[in-house]
Design a protein around this motif. Structure first.
Motif, PDB file in Angstrom:
ATOM      1  N   ALA A   1     -39.910   5.699  34.003  1.00 27.40           N
ATOM      2  CA  ALA A   1     -41.023   5.419  34.921  1.00 27.40           C
ATOM      3  C   ALA A   1     -40.733   5.998  36.299  1.00 27.40           C
ATOM      4  O   ALA A   1     -41.620   6.583  36.937  1.00 27.40           O
ATOM      5  N   ASP A   2     -39.484   5.869  36.766  1.00 21.83           N
ATOM      6  CA  ASP A   2     -39.099   6.454  38.058  1.00 21.83           C
ATOM      7  C   ASP A   2     -39.306   7.963  38.044  1.00 21.83           C
ATOM      8  O   ASP A   2     -39.853   8.538  38.995  1.00 21.83           O
ATOM      9  N   LEU A   3     -38.867   8.589  36.962  1.00 22.19           N
ATOM     10  CA  LEU A   3     -38.967  10.046  36.846  1.00 22.19           C
ATOM     11  C   LEU A   3     -40.423  10.497  36.829  1.00 22.19           C
ATOM     12  O   LEU A   3     -40.809  11.433  37.536  1.00 22.19           O
ATOM     13  N   GLN A   4     -41.251   9.809  36.036  1.00 24.08           N
ATOM     14  CA  GLN A   4     -42.647  10.206  35.919  1.00 24.08           C
ATOM     15  C   GLN A   4     -43.416   9.961  37.215  1.00 24.08           C
ATOM     16  O   GLN A   4     -44.207  10.813  37.652  1.00 24.08           O
TER      17      GLN A   4
ATOM     18  N   LEU B   1     -44.842  14.347  43.417  1.00 25.21           N
ATOM     19  CA  LEU B   1     -44.504  15.718  43.795  1.00 25.21           C
ATOM     20  C   LEU B   1     -45.595  16.687  43.367  1.00 25.21           C
ATOM     21  O   LEU B   1     -45.923  17.629  44.104  1.00 25.21           O
ATOM     22  N   SER B   2     -46.177  16.497  42.197  1.00 22.66           N
ATOM     23  CA  SER B   2     -47.277  17.359  41.758  1.00 22.66           C
ATOM     24  C   SER B   2     -48.430  17.301  42.758  1.00 22.66           C
ATOM     25  O   SER B   2     -49.043  18.324  43.091  1.00 22.66           O
ATOM     26  N   ASN B   3     -48.719  16.108  43.238  1.00 27.69           N
ATOM     27  CA  ASN B   3     -49.784  15.970  44.241  1.00 27.69           C
ATOM     28  C   ASN B   3     -49.419  16.673  45.550  1.00 27.69           C
ATOM     29  O   ASN B   3     -50.268  17.302  46.186  1.00 27.69           O
ATOM     30  N   VAL B   4     -48.149  16.574  45.946  1.00 27.03           N
ATOM     31  CA  VAL B   4     -47.690  17.273  47.146  1.00 27.03           C
ATOM     32  C   VAL B   4     -47.854  18.784  46.978  1.00 27.03           C
ATOM     33  O   VAL B   4     -48.388  19.481  47.861  1.00 27.03           O
TER      34      VAL B   4
ATOM     35  N   ASP C   1     -48.619  29.570  39.417  1.00 25.51           N
ATOM     36  CA  ASP C   1     -47.861  29.890  40.638  1.00 25.51           C
ATOM     37  C   ASP C   1     -46.380  29.591  40.449  1.00 25.51           C
ATOM     38  O   ASP C   1     -46.004  28.664  39.723  1.00 25.51           O
ATOM     39  N   ARG C   2     -45.545  30.355  41.151  1.00 23.23           N
ATOM     40  CA  ARG C   2     -44.103  30.181  41.060  1.00 23.23           C
ATOM     41  C   ARG C   2     -43.616  29.203  42.133  1.00 23.23           C
ATOM     42  O   ARG C   2     -43.985  29.321  43.301  1.00 23.23           O
ATOM     43  N   VAL C   3     -42.760  28.282  41.712  1.00 24.70           N
ATOM     44  CA  VAL C   3     -42.142  27.341  42.639  1.00 24.70           C
ATOM     45  C   VAL C   3     -40.632  27.407  42.437  1.00 24.70           C
ATOM     46  O   VAL C   3     -40.132  27.173  41.328  1.00 24.70           O
ATOM     47  N   ALA C   4     -39.904  27.731  43.488  1.00 21.26           N
ATOM     48  CA  ALA C   4     -38.453  27.843  43.402  1.00 21.26           C
ATOM     49  C   ALA C   4     -37.794  26.472  43.539  1.00 21.26           C
ATOM     50  O   ALA C   4     -38.218  25.643  44.342  1.00 21.26           O
ATOM     51  N   ILE C   5     -36.758  26.246  42.740  1.00 21.90           N
ATOM     52  CA  ILE C   5     -35.948  25.028  42.824  1.00 21.90           C
ATOM     53  C   ILE C   5     -34.524  25.474  43.116  1.00 21.90           C
ATOM     54  O   ILE C   5     -33.880  26.105  42.282  1.00 21.90           O
ATOM     55  N   VAL C   6     -34.035  25.165  44.323  1.00 23.58           N
ATOM     56  CA  VAL C   6     -32.686  25.593  44.715  1.00 23.58           C
ATOM     57  C   VAL C   6     -31.870  24.332  44.996  1.00 23.58           C
ATOM     58  O   VAL C   6     -31.634  23.962  46.145  1.00 23.58           O
ATOM     59  N   MET C   7     -31.449  23.674  43.924  1.00 24.11           N
ATOM     60  CA  MET C   7     -30.718  22.410  44.054  1.00 24.11           C
ATOM     61  C   MET C   7     -29.719  22.265  42.923  1.00 24.11           C
ATOM     62  O   MET C   7     -29.892  22.852  41.855  1.00 24.11           O
ATOM     63  N   PRO C   8     -28.679  21.467  43.137  1.00 26.70           N
ATOM     64  CA  PRO C   8     -27.704  21.204  42.078  1.00 26.70           C
ATOM     65  C   PRO C   8     -28.195  20.110  41.148  1.00 26.70           C
ATOM     66  O   PRO C   8     -29.377  19.763  41.151  1.00 26.70           O
ATOM     67  N   GLN C   9     -27.288  19.558  40.350  1.00 28.70           N
ATOM     68  CA  GLN C   9     -27.620  18.429  39.493  1.00 28.70           C
ATOM     69  C   GLN C   9     -27.902  17.216  40.364  1.00 28.70           C
ATOM     70  O   GLN C   9     -27.007  16.666  40.992  1.00 28.70           O
ATOM     71  N   ARG C  10     -29.146  16.800  40.423  1.00 33.40           N
ATOM     72  CA  ARG C  10     -29.536  15.592  41.131  1.00 33.40           C
ATOM     73  C   ARG C  10     -30.888  15.150  40.601  1.00 33.40           C
ATOM     74  O   ARG C  10     -31.596  15.925  39.943  1.00 33.40           O
ATOM     75  N   PHE C  11     -31.248  13.914  40.851  1.00 30.44           N
ATOM     76  CA  PHE C  11     -32.503  13.372  40.323  1.00 30.44           C
ATOM     77  C   PHE C  11     -33.689  14.234  40.734  1.00 30.44           C
ATOM     78  O   PHE C  11     -34.589  14.509  39.928  1.00 30.44           O
ATOM     79  N   GLU C  12     -33.711  14.688  41.983  1.00 30.37           N
ATOM     80  CA  GLU C  12     -34.843  15.466  42.481  1.00 30.37           C
ATOM     81  C   GLU C  12     -35.026  16.777  41.728  1.00 30.37           C
ATOM     82  O   GLU C  12     -36.143  17.290  41.631  1.00 30.37           O
ATOM     83  N   THR C  13     -33.948  17.315  41.193  1.00 28.34           N
ATOM     84  CA  THR C  13     -34.050  18.553  40.410  1.00 28.34           C
ATOM     85  C   THR C  13     -34.823  18.300  39.118  1.00 28.34           C
ATOM     86  O   THR C  13     -35.694  19.087  38.726  1.00 28.34           O
ATOM     87  N   ALA C  14     -34.515  17.190  38.443  1.00 29.21           N
ATOM     88  CA  ALA C  14     -35.254  16.826  37.235  1.00 29.21           C
ATOM     89  C   ALA C  14     -36.711  16.529  37.569  1.00 29.21           C
ATOM     90  O   ALA C  14     -37.630  16.941  36.841  1.00 29.21           O
ATOM     91  N   VAL C  15     -36.943  15.832  38.665  1.00 31.38           N
ATOM     92  CA  VAL C  15     -38.310  15.527  39.097  1.00 31.38           C
ATOM     93  C   VAL C  15     -39.096  16.816  39.318  1.00 31.38           C
ATOM     94  O   VAL C  15     -40.255  16.941  38.883  1.00 31.38           O
ATOM     95  N   ALA C  16     -38.485  17.780  39.992  1.00 27.69           N
ATOM     96  CA  ALA C  16     -39.165  19.042  40.287  1.00 27.69           C
ATOM     97  C   ALA C  16     -39.557  19.765  39.008  1.00 27.69           C
ATOM     98  O   ALA C  16     -40.670  20.298  38.899  1.00 27.69           O
ATOM     99  N   GLN C  17     -38.671  19.796  38.032  1.00 28.70           N
ATOM    100  CA  GLN C  17     -38.994  20.456  36.767  1.00 28.70           C
ATOM    101  C   GLN C  17     -40.206  19.812  36.103  1.00 28.70           C
ATOM    102  O   GLN C  17     -41.133  20.500  35.661  1.00 28.70           O
ATOM    103  N   ILE C  18     -40.213  18.495  36.021  1.00 27.82           N
ATOM    104  CA  ILE C  18     -41.331  17.799  35.374  1.00 27.82           C
ATOM    105  C   ILE C  18     -42.620  18.005  36.155  1.00 27.82           C
ATOM    106  O   ILE C  18     -43.687  18.282  35.588  1.00 27.82           O
ATOM    107  N   ALA C  19     -42.549  17.895  37.486  1.00 26.03           N
ATOM    108  CA  ALA C  19     -43.744  18.034  38.323  1.00 26.03           C
ATOM    109  C   ALA C  19     -44.371  19.410  38.189  1.00 26.03           C
ATOM    110  O   ALA C  19     -45.594  19.554  38.077  1.00 26.03           O
TER     111      ALA C  19
END
Length: 341
Positions: free
Chosen positions: A62-65, A71-74, A84-102
């Protein structure tokens, strides 16, 4: 994807003979890697995050979704549209997983970039891809800022963690103000999902545009390399493929996955993060430098059962195991199936 029910040890010939692909017309990585689990088991742990400074936190499906929806709304407010292309420049962290899903649930294209890239490497990939937004934390914000002047399409830098205040908008503030509801895009299986660039060691980097369905193609090899990933007593329904037959399944068993592989690398993304989420298993996100002794402690602490280790890491960890006298090395973790490539 075909039925990947675990066969007896001597049945690989039969498995090979009876294998059939079943790729649906519509398929979305965010749906199969998060949304269905957020519906089925919202409070189960999806990501176990740990920083090298000792800070830890568990995040549920639920936290992840909900974070992904915000983030999708942002991103939509920043003008990001389907494709559109969105770059993710982060290591292993919760926000990285969130960005992928969003990004996936928007029908946009995620472009993971290593936090180790310098300004020139970032500049080439950002400019070549025409990325509209970059999501970056403290590990790469300085290099991204140095590269930005040569990237006219990059309209927004979303700063995460200790990088907040150094971009255009800050993760904490903008997500807090957004709705936790988002209507996902029903993508075709052939639609682009990821843009992965080569290392550039043998010439200019080349971008490979990878479709949503590529995850399906990666799952049989992942499952086989992980000794069926804990499905020994949970066979999939006969005659039905992995995507369809697992669509309403509950997370089963006590499998926990971790890999030191960077989630910006295809190995870390396609052989660690996304398959673990696809099968509803928690993944450990370790934000810090690799050290063999620390890796063993991490696996013990989080009771890791499955892993993907590159050869140099595996060799270093095997050597570190020999230095332990108590408890015995075999008792330190529950790891059942480390794979290496």
């Amino acid at each position: 994807m075909a039925d990947v029910s675990p066969p007896p040890a001597d049945a690989y010939a039969r498995l090979h003979r009876e294998f059939r692909w079943a790729v649906p017309a519509r398929f979305n990585i965010a749906e199969v890697c998060c949304a269905r689990w957020a519906r089925a088991a919202p409070q189960a742990v999806a990501v176990r995050w740990e920083h090298e400074d000792g800070t830890r936190a568990d995040f549920s499906w639920a936290d992840l979704q909900q974070a992904a929806n915000r983030l999708s709304n942002v991103l939509r407010r920043q003008g990001v549209a389907r494709g559109d292309r969105v770059a993710i420049v982060m290591p292993q962290r919760f926000e990285t997983a969130v960005a992928q899903i969003a990004i996936q649930q928007m029908g946009a294209v995620a472009m993971p970039l290593s936090m180790l890239f310098g300004p020139e490497a970032l500049e080439f990939r950002l400019r070549d891809s025409g990325a509209a937004v970059a999501i970056v934390d403290e590990s790469a914000i300085a290099n991204l800022r140095a590269a930005r002047a040569a990237c006219p399409a990059l309209a927004c830098v979303l700063a995460v963690g200790a990088a907040e205040g150094q971009g255009d908008i800050d993760w904490g503030a903008v997500l807090l103000g957004e709705s936790a509801a988002f209507e996902p895009v029903a993508t075709l299986a052939d639609e682009a999902a990821l843009l992965i660039y080569t290392s550039g060691t043998t010439g200019p980097p080349k971008g490979a545009l990878i479709p949503q369905r590529a995850l399906i193609g990666n799952l049989p090899g992942f499952v086989a390399s992980q000794n069926w990933f804990g499905f020994e007593s949970v066979p999939l329904p006969p005659g039905k493929g992995g995507v369809k037959s697992r669509a309403s399944a509950q997370p089963v068993g006590d499998q926990v996955f971790w890999s030191p592989a960077d989630w910006a690398w295809t190995g870390g993304l396609m052989d660690a993060l996304l398959p673990s989420l696809y099968f509803g298993r928690p993944i450990v996100a370790y934000q810090g430098r690799f050290a063999p002794e620390r890796a063993l402690e991490l696996m013990e602490r989080h009771r890791v059962t499955h892993s993907f280790l590159f050869p140099t890491a595996l060799k270093a960890m095997m050597k570190a195991c020999l230095l332990y006298t108590s408890p015995s090395p075999r008792d330190r973790t529950r790891s059942r199936m480390p794979s290496s490539a």
